[in-house]
Design an enzyme around this catalytic site. Structure first.
Site, short mmCIF file in Angstrom:
data_model
loop_
_atom_site.label_atom_id
_atom_site.label_comp_id
_atom_site.label_asym_id
_atom_site.label_seq_id
_atom_site.Cartn_x
_atom_site.Cartn_y
_atom_site.Cartn_z
N GLU A 297 28.40 45.31 42.45
CA GLU A 297 26.57 45.84 43.33
C GLU A 297 25.11 45.42 41.87
O GLU A 297 24.72 44.68 42.31
CB GLU A 297 26.09 46.76 43.72
CG GLU A 297 26.97 47.79 45.25
CD GLU A 297 27.16 46.74 46.24
OE1 GLU A 297 25.57 46.42 46.47
OE2 GLU A 297 27.40 46.13 46.81
N ASP B 82 30.55 38.69 42.63
CA ASP B 82 32.27 38.77 42.17
C ASP B 82 32.41 38.61 40.90
O ASP B 82 33.03 39.09 39.62
CB ASP B 82 33.14 38.49 42.98
CG ASP B 82 33.58 38.34 43.93
OD1 ASP B 82 33.07 39.87 44.55
OD2 ASP B 82 34.24 38.28 44.87
ZN ZN Z 1 28.47 41.79 47.55
#
Ligand code: ZN
Length: 414
Positions: free
Chosen positions: A280, A361
Site C-alpha cells: 500500500e 508489489d
Molecule cells: Zn494494490
C-alpha cells in the site's frame, strides 16, 4: 421522436451490453471448466474445497452481474427513448418553471432515486443471498437500513448543494461555464479527500488505534524505512458488515491515515501485515493515487467540454427521446448515456491499474519480505474466495489486479 443519433446511441448501448454479457459468459465457462483442479502454482497451499467454493462464488456473482447489466440497459432505454424522462420533466413542470434550477434539481434527484429503487432488490439479493450463502455476510437488516439512510442523507447534504452550484454556473458563467464547473468539481474532489477519512468514514465504522504493541513497532519501523509520515494507524471494524479483509490508506495531507480491517489483523501474521502495508505504501510513494486523481480530473474536463458542445444541439435531446431542452436535462442525459460510449475504454483503466499493482508489489519486496507478501496474498485469495482461474479476456478487460497466478509467479522470482 428519433433521429440518426438515436441509432448511434442504440448501437453503442447494444455493443456495450452484448460485450458485457459475452465476457460474463466466458468468465463463467472458464471458471467452471477449471473447477475440479487447483492450479499448479497453488496446489500445495489451497485445498480443493476452497478452490471450488471460489469457483461457485465467482459464478454466483457473475450471474447476478448479468441481471444487473440487462436491468441497467432496460432502465436506460425506458428513461430515454421510452419517454420516461420527458414525462417526469413535464410532471415537474406543473410545479416548477422548466428553466429554473429547482426543476433541474427535482428531475435529477427523481431519476437518481428511481434508479436506486430499481437496483435495490439486486443489492439485497447480493448481500443477503449470495454473500450470506458463502458465509461472508455479517450485515443485519437493521444495519443495512441505517447504512442506506446515512448514505441518502449524505447524498442529499453534499450532492444537492453541489448540483445547485453546477447548474447555476452552467446558466450564468457564459460560454466557458464548463471550465468553471470543472474547477468546482476538482475542488469538491479534494474537499472529499479531506472529509471522507475524518468525518464520513467514522460515521459508518469504528476506528480504534492499533493495539498490538509488537505490530505497531514493526509497522513504525517500516514507515521510517520508507520515509512515510502518517497521522495514525487504525483498525476498522470491517467485520460488522463482511468477512472480507482489506487494508488501505485514506486521505491527503493532515488527514492521511493508515487503516487496517480487523479481519486482516486477525488473519495475517505481523510479517504479512507489514508486507501488505509495504504494498500500500508503494502505491502512495510511487504517486499512483495522485496519478489516478489527475487522470480523473482530465477525464472530467474532457467530458464537460463535450457537454458544452452538446447543450445547444437539439438532435442530442431529441435523439434521446426528450423534447424539453434545459441545461439540467443535458447534464442528466450526458451522465446517463456516456457510460455506453466509454465502455470500450475501460480496459485502458484496468491495464493502468494492473501495472500499478505490479509496481507496488516490487516496492513491497524492497521494503518487506516477498515471501510474506506471497503468503498474505494466498490467504486473502483463499479467505475472500477470489477465483484463481479467471478467463484471460475477462480479466484483461476488467480486473484492477493481475491474475493471482501471474502475480504470485512474479513475487516468487523477486
Ligand atoms: Zn494494490
Amino acid at each position: 421522436m428519433s433521429n440518426a443519433f438515436s441509432w448511434v446511441f442504440l448501437a453503442a448501448l447494444a455493443a456495450a451490453t452484448l460485450m458485457r454479457l459475452w465476457l460474463a459468459l466466458r468468465q463463467m465457462r472458464h471458471v467452471r471448466a477449471h473447477r475440479d483442479a487447483v492450479p499448479a502454482t497453488f496446489a500445495t497451499v489451497i485445498p480443493l474445497s476452497a478452490h471450488q467454493k471460489a469457483a461457485d462464488y465467482t459464478v454466483a456473482k457473475v450471474k447476478s452481474g448479468e441481471v444487473g447489466v440487462v436491468l441497467d440497459a432496460m432502465v436506460l432505454l425506458a428513461l430515454t427513448l421510452g419517454g420516461v424522462l420527458q414525462w417526469l420533466s413535464s410532471k415537474w413542470e406543473a410545479l416548477l418553471p422548466l428553466d429554473s434550477i429547482w426543476h433541474g434539481v427535482a428531475l435529477i434527484v427523481t431519476v437518481v432515486a428511481l434508479r436506486m429503487l430499481i437496483g435495490l432488490p439486486l443489492t439485497l439479493y447480493r448481500t443477503f443471498v449470495i454473500e450470506q450463502r458463502f458465509g461472508f455476510n455479517k450485515m443485519t437488516a437493521k444495519l443495512f437500513i441505517t447504512d442506506m439512510a446515512k448514505g441518502i442523507l449524505l447524498g442529499v447534504a453534499l450532492g444537492v448543494p453541489l448540483l445547485v452550484v453546477v447548474l447555476w454556473l452552467m446558466g450564468a458563467a457564459g460560454s466557458y461555464w464548463w471550465a468553471y464547473v470543472w474547477i468546482v468539481l476538482a475542488l469538491f474532489a479534494v474537499f472529499m479527500q479531506l472529509i471522507v477519512p475524518t468525518f464520513i468514514m467514522p460515521w459508518f465504522n469504528k476506528f480504534s488505534p492499533l493495539q498490538d504493541a509488537a505490530l505497531v513497532e514493526r509497522v513504525e519501523r517500516l514507515l521510517a524505512r520508507c520515509g512515510f509520515r502518517s497521522r495514525g494507524l487504525y483498525v476498522m471494524d470491517g467485520s460488522k458488515r463482511s468477512a472480507h479483509g482489506n487494508a488501505f490508506f485514506a486521505g491527503v495531507g493532515a488527514s492521511k491515515r493508515i487503516v487496517l480491517f480487523d479481519t486482516l489483523v486477525e488473519r495475517l501474521t505481523p510479517g504479512e501485515v507489514e508486507a501488505v502495508l509495504a504494498h500500500e505504501l508503494g502505491h502512495y510513494k510511487l504517486n499512483h493515487i495522485k496519478k489516478m486523481l489527475a487522470i480523473g480530473f482530465a477525464e472530467t474536463l474532457a467530458g464537460l467540454f463535450i457537454l458544452g458542445l452538446l447543450v445547444d444541439q437539439a438532435w442530442f435531446y431529441q435523439g434521446l427521446g426528450v423534447q424539453s431542452q434545459t441545461l439540467a436535462i443535458a447534464l442528466l442525459l450526458f451522465m446517463l448515456v456516456s457510460p455506453a460510449f466509454t465502455y470500450f475504454l475501460e480496459p485502458l483503466q484496468a491495464l493502468r491499474s494492473r501495472k500499478h499493482e505490479f509496481e507496488a508489489d516490487a516496492y513491497a519486496t524492497q521494503h518487506a519480505q516477498a515471501a510474506d507478501l506471497t503468503q498474505a496474498l494466498i490467504k486473502l485469495y483463499k479467505d475472500n474466495a477470489a477465483t484463481l482461474t479467471p478467463d484471460p479476456l475477462h480479466s484483461a478487460f476488467y480486473d484492477s489486479h493481475p491474475p493471482a497466478a501471474t502475480r504470485i509467479a512474479r513475487l516468487r522470482t523477486a
